[in-house]
Design an enzyme around this catalytic site. Structure first.
Site, PDB file in Angstrom:
ATOM      1  N   SER A   1      34.237  27.319  29.401  1.00 35.41           N
ATOM      2  CA  SER A   1      33.555  26.074  29.382  1.00 35.41           C
ATOM      3  C   SER A   1      34.433  25.031  30.187  1.00 35.41           C
ATOM      4  O   SER A   1      35.005  25.368  30.975  1.00 35.41           O
ATOM      5  CB  SER A   1      35.135  25.142  28.379  1.00 35.41           C
TER       6      SER A   1
ATOM      7  N   HIS B   1      27.871  25.546  26.585  1.00 32.96           N
ATOM      8  CA  HIS B   1      27.568  27.623  26.578  1.00 32.96           C
ATOM      9  C   HIS B   1      26.229  27.983  26.433  1.00 32.96           C
ATOM     10  O   HIS B   1      25.909  28.285  25.955  1.00 32.96           O
ATOM     11  CB  HIS B   1      28.351  27.940  25.695  1.00 32.96           C
TER      12      HIS B   1
ATOM     13  N   TYR C   1      34.660  34.269  17.814  1.00 34.94           N
ATOM     14  CA  TYR C   1      35.035  33.207  16.641  1.00 34.94           C
ATOM     15  C   TYR C   1      33.861  33.100  16.492  1.00 34.94           C
ATOM     16  O   TYR C   1      33.908  33.031  15.304  1.00 34.94           O
ATOM     17  CB  TYR C   1      35.819  32.827  17.329  1.00 34.94           C
ATOM     18  N   GLU C   2      32.561  33.356  16.809  1.00 33.69           N
ATOM     19  CA  GLU C   2      31.449  33.092  16.237  1.00 33.69           C
ATOM     20  C   GLU C   2      31.381  33.955  15.456  1.00 33.69           C
ATOM     21  O   GLU C   2      29.800  33.817  15.441  1.00 33.69           O
ATOM     22  CB  GLU C   2      30.419  32.828  17.932  1.00 33.69           C
TER      23      GLU C   2
ATOM     24  N   ALA D   1      38.002  27.857  29.837  1.00 27.37           N
ATOM     25  CA  ALA D   1      39.161  27.196  30.050  1.00 27.37           C
ATOM     26  C   ALA D   1      40.535  27.472  29.336  1.00 27.37           C
ATOM     27  O   ALA D   1      40.176  28.824  28.073  1.00 27.37           O
ATOM     28  CB  ALA D   1      38.651  26.050  28.787  1.00 27.37           C
TER      29      ALA D   1
ATOM     30  N   MET E   1      40.096  31.921  24.241  1.00 26.93           N
ATOM     31  CA  MET E   1      39.242  32.992  23.629  1.00 26.93           C
ATOM     32  C   MET E   1      38.897  33.844  23.573  1.00 26.93           C
ATOM     33  O   MET E   1      37.551  33.865  23.288  1.00 26.93           O
ATOM     34  CB  MET E   1      39.115  31.708  22.231  1.00 26.93           C
ATOM     35  N   SER E   2      38.682  33.967  25.277  1.00 28.77           N
ATOM     36  CA  SER E   2      37.627  34.575  26.289  1.00 28.77           C
ATOM     37  C   SER E   2      38.478  35.263  26.808  1.00 28.77           C
ATOM     38  O   SER E   2      39.329  35.653  26.910  1.00 28.77           O
ATOM     39  CB  SER E   2      36.620  33.742  26.723  1.00 28.77           C
TER      40      SER E   2
ATOM     41  N   ASN F   1      44.478  21.876  28.359  1.00 30.74           N
ATOM     42  CA  ASN F   1      45.439  21.089  27.825  1.00 30.74           C
ATOM     43  C   ASN F   1      46.839  22.168  27.620  1.00 30.74           C
ATOM     44  O   ASN F   1      46.687  23.097  28.461  1.00 30.74           O
ATOM     45  CB  ASN F   1      44.554  21.009  26.344  1.00 30.74           C
TER      46      ASN F   1
ATOM     47  N   HIS G   1      39.452  19.994  20.874  1.00 31.44           N
ATOM     48  CA  HIS G   1      38.328  20.405  21.277  1.00 31.44           C
ATOM     49  C   HIS G   1      37.323  19.691  22.531  1.00 31.44           C
ATOM     50  O   HIS G   1      37.211  20.184  23.364  1.00 31.44           O
ATOM     51  CB  HIS G   1      37.101  21.630  20.542  1.00 31.44           C
TER      52      HIS G   1
HETATM   53  N1  HPA Z   1      44.379  27.957  23.130  1.00 35.07           N
HETATM   54  C1  HPA Z   1      43.480  28.345  23.113  1.00 35.07           C
HETATM   55  N2  HPA Z   1      42.454  28.372  23.339  1.00 35.07           N
HETATM   56  C2  HPA Z   1      42.151  27.417  24.969  1.00 35.07           C
HETATM   57  C3  HPA Z   1      43.055  26.602  24.273  1.00 35.07           C
HETATM   58  C4  HPA Z   1      44.352  26.640  24.407  1.00 35.07           C
HETATM   59  O1  HPA Z   1      45.013  25.354  23.781  1.00 35.07           O
HETATM   60  N3  HPA Z   1      42.465  25.164  25.329  1.00 35.07           N
HETATM   61  C5  HPA Z   1      41.953  26.373  25.704  1.00 35.07           C
HETATM   62  N4  HPA Z   1      41.236  27.298  25.271  1.00 35.07           N
END
Ligand code: HPA
Length: 274
Positions: A34, A66, A90-91, A118, A213-214, A237, A249
Site C-alpha cells: 500500500s 492493489h 485475510y482475503e 504499510a 498483514m503481509s 499509523n 484504512h
Molecule cells: N496493524 C496491522 N496492519 C497494518 C497497520 C496496523 O496498525 N497499519 C497498516 N497495516
C-alpha cells in the site's frame, strides 16, 4: 489458485511473464505494498505491463490500491519487476496463493526481492511517514508457505534456515546509501481487523516495532528459493493504543499518497543495489 503443485504453477507463470515482457530473465523484483506503487513511478516508465489475470495461478486482489499487474522497468543493465497486486491471507487466500507472485518472479530469474508494505508503528518515535527497514520478523500468521507439498529437489530444503532472512549484506548496502534509515522488527499478523491495544503491548514485549498483514510469508518463500530479501515498511499509523487516534484504512492509503516522494526517492537509491 489451482490444485497444481505450487512450484510447477510458479514456473509456468514465470514462463508466461517472460514471454509477455519480451525478456529472457528478470534480475530483481520489488513487491509494492500500500502506498509504494505511487512511489515506484519514480523508477521510470515501464517497458512492459503484464496483467496478473493473464498469468497462471494469480488470484485477483480485492484491496483498493492493489491492482494486479507486473511492471518491467530497466534500472541500469537490469530488468526489475515491480509486482503490484499483492494478495493477503485475510482475503481468504492460502499461503501458497499469497506467495505465488514472489515465487513467479524468482522462477523468472530474480535473485533478490524487496518486500514493501504499510505498517502500524509501535514505537512512538516512528510516526506516520517514517520508513523502516526490516531487520527481522515475527510470523504470527500461524502458517507457512512451505506447508504441504514437499518442495522439488532444485528448491531449498523444507526446513529452511531463517537466521539471515533479511539479508545482512543487502541491509549494509542500503545503510551505506541511506545512512539515516531506521531498522525494526515486523510482526506479521493475519488481520484484517486491526489489533487491540493489549495485542500491541504483547507485540512490543516480543520485540516488534512494526505490525502489518503481509510480507512474512513472501519473505520465507523467497529465502527458501535462495533469494536475498530486503523488507521496507512505510509507517502509515501508530498502532492501536500508541495514541488515542482511532485506526482507519483510509488513513493508511492517505499516508501512502503523502509519502509518495520519499518512497520514490528511497526506491531510486535502493534499486541499483539489487
Ligand atoms: N496493524 C496491522 N496492519 C497494518 C497497520 C496496523 O496498525 N497499519 C497498516 N497495516
Amino acid at each position: 489458485m489451482s490444485d497444481e503443485n505450487p512450484y510447477a504453477l510458479a514456473e509456468r507463470a514465470a514462463k508466461s511473464l517472460l514471454e509477455q515482457c519480451g525478456v529472457s530473465k528478470i534480475d530483481a523484483a520489488i513487491v509494492l505494498g500500500s502506498g509504494w506503487r505511487e512511489g515506484a513511478v519514480a523508477l521510470g516508465t515501464p517497458e512492459a505491463v503484464v496483467k496478473t489475470s493473464s498469468l497462471p495461478g494469480f488470484v485477483a486482489p480485492t484491496v483498493p490500491g492493489h491492482d494486479g499487474s507486473i511492471l518491467l522497468v530497466r534500472v541500469g543493465e537490469k530488468n526489475l519487476a515491480l509486482v503490484s497486486g499483492r494478495v493477503h491471507l485475510y482475503e481468504g487466500n492460502s499461503a501458497h496463493a499469497v506467495v505465488h507472485p514472489v515465487r513467479t518472479v524468482l522462477c523468472a530469474g530474480a535473485s533478490s526481492v524487496v518486500l514493501t508494505n504499510a505498517a502500524g508503528g509501535l514505537d512512538s518515535l516512528l510516526g506516520p511517514g517514517s520508513i523502516v527497514m526490516l531487520r527481522d520478523h515475527v510470523n504470527l500468521t500461524a502458517t507457512s508457505p512451505l506447508e504441504g507439498a514437499v518442495p522439488p529437489e532444485n528448491y531449498g530444503p523444507r526446513f529452511v534456515d531463517l537466521s539471515n532472512l533479511y539479508d545482512d549484506s543487502l541491509r549494509e548496502s542500503v545503510k551505506r546509501v541511506v545512512p539515516t534509515i531506521s531498522e525494526g522488527v515486523y510482526a506479521g499478523v493475519r488481520g484484517p481487523h486491526y489489533e487491540t491495544p493489549a495485542e500491541i503491548k504483547m507485540l512490543r514485549t516480543m520485540g516488534a516495532s512494526l505490525v502489518g498483514m503481509s510480507t512474512v510469508l513472501e519473505a520465507i518463500a523467497a529465502r527458501h528459493m535462495g533469494a536475498n530479501v530486503l523488507g521496507l515498511s512505510l509507517v502509515t499509523n501508530f498502532a492501536a493504543g500508541v495514541t488515542d487516534e482511532p485506526l482507519d484504512h483510509q488513513e493508511v492509503l492517505a499516508a501512502g499518497k503523502a509519502a509518495q516522494r520519499s518512497l520514490g526517492a528511497l526506491l531510486q537509491r535502493v534499486a541499483p543495489l539489487l
